[in-house]
Write a protein that holds these residues in place. Structure first.
Motif, PDB file in Angstrom:
ATOM      1  N   GLY A  95      72.238  29.822 -11.304  1.00  0.00           N
ATOM      2  CA  GLY A  95      72.340  28.628 -12.136  1.00  0.00           C
ATOM      3  C   GLY A  95      72.846  27.412 -11.384  1.00  0.00           C
ATOM      4  N   ASP A  96      73.438  26.505 -12.122  1.00  0.00           N
ATOM      5  CA  ASP A  96      73.973  25.259 -11.596  1.00  0.00           C
ATOM      6  C   ASP A  96      75.225  25.534 -10.763  1.00  0.00           C
ATOM      7  OD1 ASP A  96      74.121  22.077 -12.072  1.00  0.00           O
ATOM      8  OD2 ASP A  96      76.133  22.945 -12.212  1.00  0.00           O
ATOM      9  N   PHE A  97      75.350  24.893  -9.601  1.00  0.00           N
ATOM     10  CA  PHE A  97      76.479  25.183  -8.706  1.00  0.00           C
ATOM     11  C   PHE A  97      77.812  24.799  -9.340  1.00  0.00           C
ATOM     12  CE2 PHE A  97      79.519  24.197  -5.360  1.00  0.00           C
ATOM     13  CZ  PHE A  97      79.460  25.358  -4.603  1.00  0.00           C
ATOM     14  N   HIS A  98      77.869  23.660  -9.996  1.00  0.00           N
ATOM     15  CA  HIS A  98      79.139  23.242 -10.610  1.00  0.00           C
ATOM     16  C   HIS A  98      79.554  24.202 -11.718  1.00  0.00           C
ATOM     17  CE1 HIS A  98      79.917  19.336  -8.648  1.00  0.00           C
ATOM     18  NE2 HIS A  98      78.610  19.369  -8.422  1.00  0.00           N
ATOM     19  N   ASN A  99      78.601  24.755 -12.422  1.00  0.00           N
ATOM     20  CA  ASN A  99      78.933  25.763 -13.431  1.00  0.00           C
ATOM     21  C   ASN A  99      79.473  27.035 -12.784  1.00  0.00           C
ATOM     22  OD1 ASN A  99      78.165  24.057 -15.472  1.00  0.00           O
ATOM     23  ND2 ASN A  99      76.119  24.955 -15.738  1.00  0.00           N
ATOM     24  N   ALA A 100      78.975  27.364 -11.610  1.00  0.00           N
ATOM     25  CA  ALA A 100      79.525  28.514 -10.882  1.00  0.00           C
ATOM     26  C   ALA A 100      80.985  28.270 -10.533  1.00  0.00           C
ATOM     27  CB  ALA A 100      78.711  28.774  -9.617  1.00  0.00           C
ATOM     28  N   ARG A 101      81.315  27.053 -10.108  1.00  0.00           N
ATOM     29  CA  ARG A 101      82.716  26.725  -9.801  1.00  0.00           C
ATOM     30  C   ARG A 101      83.597  26.868 -11.052  1.00  0.00           C
ATOM     31  NH1 ARG A 101      82.426  21.348  -5.905  1.00  0.00           N
ATOM     32  NH2 ARG A 101      82.816  22.436  -3.938  1.00  0.00           N
ATOM     33  N   GLN A 102      83.089  26.394 -12.170  1.00  0.00           N
ATOM     34  CA  GLN A 102      83.863  26.505 -13.402  1.00  0.00           C
ATOM     35  C   GLN A 102      84.043  27.962 -13.805  1.00  0.00           C
ATOM     36  OE1 GLN A 102      81.858  24.037 -16.277  1.00  0.00           O
ATOM     37  NE2 GLN A 102      82.617  22.126 -15.380  1.00  0.00           N
ATOM     38  N   LEU A 103      83.013  28.767 -13.593  1.00  0.00           N
ATOM     39  CA  LEU A 103      83.117  30.192 -13.909  1.00  0.00           C
ATOM     40  C   LEU A 103      84.157  30.860 -13.016  1.00  0.00           C
ATOM     41  CD1 LEU A 103      82.202  32.698 -15.450  1.00  0.00           C
ATOM     42  CD2 LEU A 103      80.352  32.963 -13.782  1.00  0.00           C
ATOM     43  N   LEU A 104      84.189  30.508 -11.739  1.00  0.00           N
ATOM     44  CA  LEU A 104      85.192  31.089 -10.842  1.00  0.00           C
ATOM     45  C   LEU A 104      86.601  30.741 -11.312  1.00  0.00           C
ATOM     46  CD1 LEU A 104      85.732  32.675  -8.232  1.00  0.00           C
ATOM     47  CD2 LEU A 104      85.685  30.497  -6.999  1.00  0.00           C
ATOM     48  N   GLN A 105      86.806  29.521 -11.746  1.00  0.00           N
ATOM     49  CA  GLN A 105      88.113  29.131 -12.278  1.00  0.00           C
ATOM     50  C   GLN A 105      88.461  29.940 -13.526  1.00  0.00           C
ATOM     51  OE1 GLN A 105      87.703  24.909 -12.888  1.00  0.00           O
ATOM     52  NE2 GLN A 105      87.750  24.439 -10.693  1.00  0.00           N
ATOM     53  N   ALA A 106      87.463  30.166 -14.378  1.00  0.00           N
ATOM     54  CA  ALA A 106      87.693  30.964 -15.587  1.00  0.00           C
ATOM     55  C   ALA A 106      88.028  32.407 -15.228  1.00  0.00           C
ATOM     56  CB  ALA A 106      86.461  30.915 -16.488  1.00  0.00           C
ATOM     57  N   LEU A 107      87.366  32.951 -14.213  1.00  0.00           N
ATOM     58  CA  LEU A 107      87.690  34.316 -13.765  1.00  0.00           C
ATOM     59  C   LEU A 107      89.109  34.377 -13.224  1.00  0.00           C
ATOM     60  CD1 LEU A 107      84.376  35.307 -11.906  1.00  0.00           C
ATOM     61  CD2 LEU A 107      85.098  35.977 -14.206  1.00  0.00           C
ATOM     62  N   ALA A 108      89.520  33.345 -12.489  1.00  0.00           N
ATOM     63  CA  ALA A 108      90.879  33.319 -11.944  1.00  0.00           C
ATOM     64  C   ALA A 108      91.917  33.285 -13.059  1.00  0.00           C
ATOM     65  CB  ALA A 108      91.048  32.118 -11.022  1.00  0.00           C
ATOM     66  N   ARG A 109      91.653  32.506 -14.103  1.00  0.00           N
ATOM     67  CA  ARG A 109      92.606  32.458 -15.218  1.00  0.00           C
ATOM     68  C   ARG A 109      92.725  33.831 -15.874  1.00  0.00           C
ATOM     69  NH1 ARG A 109      89.984  27.448 -16.104  1.00  0.00           N
ATOM     70  NH2 ARG A 109      88.648  28.358 -17.704  1.00  0.00           N
ATOM     71  N   ARG A 110      91.635  34.524 -16.018  1.00  0.00           N
ATOM     72  CA  ARG A 110      91.683  35.858 -16.630  1.00  0.00           C
ATOM     73  C   ARG A 110      92.365  36.861 -15.706  1.00  0.00           C
ATOM     74  NH1 ARG A 110      88.101  32.919 -18.926  1.00  0.00           N
ATOM     75  NH2 ARG A 110      87.295  33.351 -21.041  1.00  0.00           N
ATOM     76  N   ALA A 111      92.133  36.738 -14.410  1.00  0.00           N
ATOM     77  CA  ALA A 111      92.782  37.652 -13.469  1.00  0.00           C
ATOM     78  C   ALA A 111      94.290  37.451 -13.440  1.00  0.00           C
ATOM     79  CB  ALA A 111      92.203  37.450 -12.071  1.00  0.00           C
ATOM     80  N   ASP A 112      94.742  36.212 -13.681  1.00  0.00           N
ATOM     81  CA  ASP A 112      96.172  35.898 -13.636  1.00  0.00           C
ATOM     82  C   ASP A 112      96.870  36.120 -14.970  1.00  0.00           C
ATOM     83  OD1 ASP A 112      95.873  35.175 -11.004  1.00  0.00           O
ATOM     84  OD2 ASP A 112      95.575  33.051 -11.461  1.00  0.00           O
ATOM     85  N   ARG A 113      96.108  36.407 -16.001  1.00  0.00           N
ATOM     86  CA  ARG A 113      96.686  36.585 -17.331  1.00  0.00           C
ATOM     87  C   ARG A 113      97.372  37.943 -17.431  1.00  0.00           C
ATOM     88  NH1 ARG A 113      92.205  36.180 -21.567  1.00  0.00           N
ATOM     89  NH2 ARG A 113      92.144  34.021 -20.785  1.00  0.00           N
ATOM     90  N   LYS A 114      98.546  37.954 -18.034  1.00  0.00           N
ATOM     91  CA  LYS A 114      99.256  39.213 -18.245  1.00  0.00           C
ATOM     92  C   LYS A 114      98.533  40.037 -19.312  1.00  0.00           C
ATOM     93  CE  LYS A 114     102.705  38.246 -15.474  1.00  0.00           C
ATOM     94  NZ  LYS A 114     102.884  38.983 -14.205  1.00  0.00           N
ATOM     95  N   PRO A 115      98.338  41.324 -19.077  1.00  0.00           N
ATOM     96  CA  PRO A 115      97.696  42.159 -20.105  1.00  0.00           C
ATOM     97  C   PRO A 115      98.501  42.158 -21.396  1.00  0.00           C
ATOM     98  CG  PRO A 115      97.777  43.305 -17.998  1.00  0.00           C
ATOM     99  CD  PRO A 115      98.620  42.070 -17.852  1.00  0.00           C
ATOM    100  N   ARG A 116      97.799  42.171 -22.529  1.00  0.00           N
ATOM    101  CA  ARG A 116      98.490  42.122 -23.813  1.00  0.00           C
ATOM    102  C   ARG A 116      99.388  43.313 -24.042  1.00  0.00           C
ATOM    103  NH1 ARG A 116      93.566  40.176 -27.853  1.00  0.00           N
ATOM    104  NH2 ARG A 116      93.245  38.095 -26.921  1.00  0.00           N
ATOM    105  N   ARG A 117      98.979  44.452 -23.492  1.00  0.00           N
ATOM    106  CA  ARG A 117      99.816  45.652 -23.716  1.00  0.00           C
ATOM    107  C   ARG A 117     101.187  45.475 -23.076  1.00  0.00           C
ATOM    108  NH1 ARG A 117      99.706  48.936 -19.163  1.00  0.00           N
ATOM    109  NH2 ARG A 117      98.120  48.421 -17.613  1.00  0.00           N
ATOM    110  N   HIS A 118     101.259  44.661 -22.018  1.00  0.00           N
ATOM    111  CA  HIS A 118     102.554  44.406 -21.416  1.00  0.00           C
ATOM    112  C   HIS A 118     103.405  43.549 -22.331  1.00  0.00           C
ATOM    113  CE1 HIS A 118     101.324  45.351 -16.964  1.00  0.00           C
ATOM    114  NE2 HIS A 118     101.250  46.381 -17.779  1.00  0.00           N
ATOM    115  N   ALA A 119     102.737  42.624 -23.024  1.00  0.00           N
ATOM    116  CA  ALA A 119     103.492  41.764 -23.930  1.00  0.00           C
ATOM    117  C   ALA A 119     104.072  42.563 -25.086  1.00  0.00           C
ATOM    118  CB  ALA A 119     102.585  40.639 -24.451  1.00  0.00           C
TER     119      ALA A 119
END
Length: 402
Positions: free
Chosen positions: A58-82
């Protein structure tokens, strides 16, 4: 030299393959799906966690945005920990600094694997054949073509967007350079790190080499030259001749480039060697400087070899060979952080034992506290160790002369 690894996938029922680029030497993913602007972040993250690569169409800028979204999910604490109880959370907490370090490294590795699953195509000339893709050809050429192991071979290739972003970031750092106050005034004091060569952004160790009293200004060896910053500082201080060594082709090229930029290429000789210059050719030196990797752990990428030293190989190699290459009244300057001690990875007694068994004695030590941002970041998993860290220049000499 082994042939480059290949990424394989099916497209329109036809098997495709292309060169796989990975700075860390990671194998190409076995499962590949085509992805474009219609793929949501949650679906992409689920596939990436399962080890499925997303070959972007797809669009390259959308790929960059997707990578940022993946990073936010990777850095999110699992709910079970909460939802975990206080007792359960306490039971799962690391019991020692060493355990905290290893858990932190495991988490970093897992995060890198997940984010590395978003794959970008490259044409043979390093152009990105995607909509709205910037021109990264200069950055890729700088990073890869100087090394025969990674140079282009006339074929298309693929690389993770995360790694491509690192290539582009290194290109910008190389253009801008890093200011080193110990090299003089503005305009003449910048070191330009190359891709894959550790940048001297932590200036405290450079400051120690700039301030320690010189035992001689005739000759010095710089073991593990890297960007060439310590060789440049020694020459700037008036050392007449410096012989600098490294075994990494990228570091050798980087050091030569920086020394030429600074007009010091006639006073600093850069040679390829594992640790010390050949004794028969260069003899002994009255000053030998080494800033080895500080943490005894396995590196996961080539640039991490400047930070992680498995089994303290370079540190022990420097200490074990120092006496033979050091002139009778000379000094060996070992520039080393005590972070490994605070992490429980290498006790001070072990370091002192290695110094003694190498026939060396400590003549003095200069200390400085780091000023980098992580030293004051209480959210860092290794904050306690980083806050206590001290970087030292150990002045070592032959034991019988102390």
């Amino acid at each position: 030299m082994n042939p480059p690894a290949q990424l394989h996938w099916l497209e329109n029922g036809i098997e495709q393959s292309v060169r796989w680029r990975s700075e860390s030497g990671a194998p190409p993913p076995r499962r590949v799906v085509l992805a474009d602007d219609t793929m949501g972040a949650d679906a992409a993250y689920r596939l990436a966690c399962e080890g499925t690569a997303l070959l972007w169409r797809g669009d390259f800028h959308n790929a960059r945005q997707l990578l940022q979204a993946l990073a936010r999910r990777a850095d999110r604490k699992p709910r079970r920990h909460a939802r975990a109880s206080a007792a359960g959370a306490q039971a799962s907490a690391p019991s020692t600094p060493a355990q905290a370090f290893h858990l932190h490294r495991q988490a970093q590795a897992q995060r890198a694997r997940v984010l590395g699953m978003l794959i970008i195509p490259l044409a043979a000339d390093y152009a990105v054949p995607l909509r709205r893709a910037p021109d990264f050809r200069d950055a890729c050429t700088e990073a890869w073509d100087a090394d025969a192991r990674t140079a282009r071979d006339g074929a298309d290739s693929v690389v993770s967007l995360r790694e491509l972003s690192g290539v582009v970031g290194a290109h910008e750092w190389r253009k801008k350079g890093v200011e080193v106050a110990s090299l003089g005034g503005p305009g003449h004091n910048r070191i330009h790190p190359h891709y894959g060569v550790f940048s001297p952004v932590r200036g405290e160790y450079v400051q120690l080499v700039a301030q320690a009293p010189l035992p001689s200004n005739t000759l010095a060896f710089d073991v593990g030259v890297g960007t060439g910053v310590l060789s440049a500082v020694l020459a700037h201080r008036g050392v007449q001749r410096v012989v600098a060594t490294d075994q990494d082709p990228r570091a050798l090229a980087c050091a030569r480039d920086n020394l030429q930029r600074l007009g010091l290429q006639e006073r600093v000789e850069v040679v390829q060697a594992d640790l010390f210059p050949t004794l028969a050719l260069y003899g002994q030196a009255p000053l030998i400087v080494c800033n080895p990797p500080w943490v005894p752990a396995r590196a996961s990428t080539p640039v991490e070899h400047a930070v992680y030293d498995p089994d303290s190989r370079m540190l022990r190699g420097f200490l074990d060979g120092l006496a033979a290459h050091l002139a009778p009244q000379g000094e060996g300057w070992l520039v080393l952080s005590d972070l490994a001690e605070h992490l429980g990875l290498r006790p001070r007694e072990q370091l002192l034992g290695w110094i003694e068994s190498a026939g060396l004695a400590v003549r003095g030590r200069l200390d400085v506290r780091p000023r980098h941002p992580k030293a004051g970041d209480a959210s860092d998993p290794l904050h306690a160790a980083r806050a206590a860290e001290i970087t030292s220049l150990w002045r070592l000499g032959h034991r019988q002369q102390s």
